[in-house]
Write an enzyme that holds these catalytic residues in place. Sequence first.
Site, mmCIF file in Angstrom:
data_model
loop_
_atom_site.group_PDB
_atom_site.id
_atom_site.type_symbol
_atom_site.label_atom_id
_atom_site.label_comp_id
_atom_site.label_asym_id
_atom_site.label_seq_id
_atom_site.Cartn_x
_atom_site.Cartn_y
_atom_site.Cartn_z
ATOM 1 N N HIS A 1 0.030 4.968 6.015
ATOM 2 C CA HIS A 1 -0.264 5.397 4.653
ATOM 3 C C HIS A 1 -0.058 6.896 4.470
ATOM 4 C CE1 HIS A 1 -2.616 1.618 5.185
ATOM 5 N NE2 HIS A 1 -1.918 1.349 4.086
ATOM 6 N N GLU B 1 -15.674 10.397 9.771
ATOM 7 C CA GLU B 1 -15.348 10.304 11.195
ATOM 8 C C GLU B 1 -13.887 10.654 11.476
ATOM 9 O OE1 GLU B 1 -16.514 6.482 12.609
ATOM 10 O OE2 GLU B 1 -18.627 6.760 12.080
ATOM 11 N N SER C 1 0.795 -1.224 0.000
ATOM 12 C CA SER C 1 0.000 0.000 0.000
ATOM 13 C C SER C 1 0.824 1.269 0.000
ATOM 14 C CB SER C 1 -0.942 0.009 1.204
ATOM 15 O OG SER C 1 -0.188 -0.115 2.402
#
Length: 221
Positions: A194, A187, A10
Site C-alpha cells: 500500500h 506500533e 486497495s
Amino acid sequence: MTTIFIAGDSTAAKKETDKRPEAGWGEYLEAYLAPGYHVSNHAMNGRSTKSFIEEGRLDAIDKALKPGDFLFIQFGHNDQKVTEDRGTQPDGEYQSYLAQYVDVAKKHDAQAVLLTSVTRRDFYEGQLNQATLGAYPQAMSEFAKEQQLPLLDMYQITQDLYQNLGYEETKALHLQLAPGEHPNYPEGVTDNTHFNETGAKQIAQLVAKAIKDAGLLPTTV
C-alpha cells in the site's frame, strides 16, 4: 461531463481517516486529467475481480455508467490469493470475471480500459522481484489483446520506476512508519503493497501519463 469509473483494489482505493497516511492512486487521478473529466472511484481494499462482483460493486457502476464514460479495471493483488474464496486462477476465472466488467461497459457504450496491477515493493537482496504478481499481469495483457481493448501496463511501468529508484528510495512511496510516528499506527507499520500519499500521487501521475500516451483522454502530464 465524462466520468472515469475505477473498479479495483486497495492500491487504487480511497482510504478512511483511520487508515491515513495510506492512500490509493485513484484518489488523485482527477487532479492530472484535463477539465471536464471526473473520477468516480469504486475501488475497495481487499477486493478481487470475483469479490468485487459478488458484493454488488459492479452493479453500482452498471447503474451509473453512461455513453462516453470510461471504466478502468485494475485487479490482481487479491486474485492472487488463490487459497481464499476471493482468489481466482489467472488463465481461468480471472479472465472470465474481467469479461463481466467489459460487458457492463459495452452495454452502456462506455469504454473499458484494462490496467495491469501496480507492482509490490518486493526486493530480495537488493533486487526487485519481477514476478511478484505472478501470471496476472500477463493474463490481463492477453485478455486485452484478445478483446481488442486499451491496456495501461502499470505493472511494467511501476516495475521500471522501482528498478530505477532502488531499494531505499522506494520506501518513500509506501506505508512505512516507525513506532509512535503516526497515531493510526502506534506500533509502526512496514507495508510494501500500500502507498502513502506521496506514492499514490506519483502512481496517479504515471497512470495519467499512460492515459495520455494511449491517446485515451487529455491529461495535464
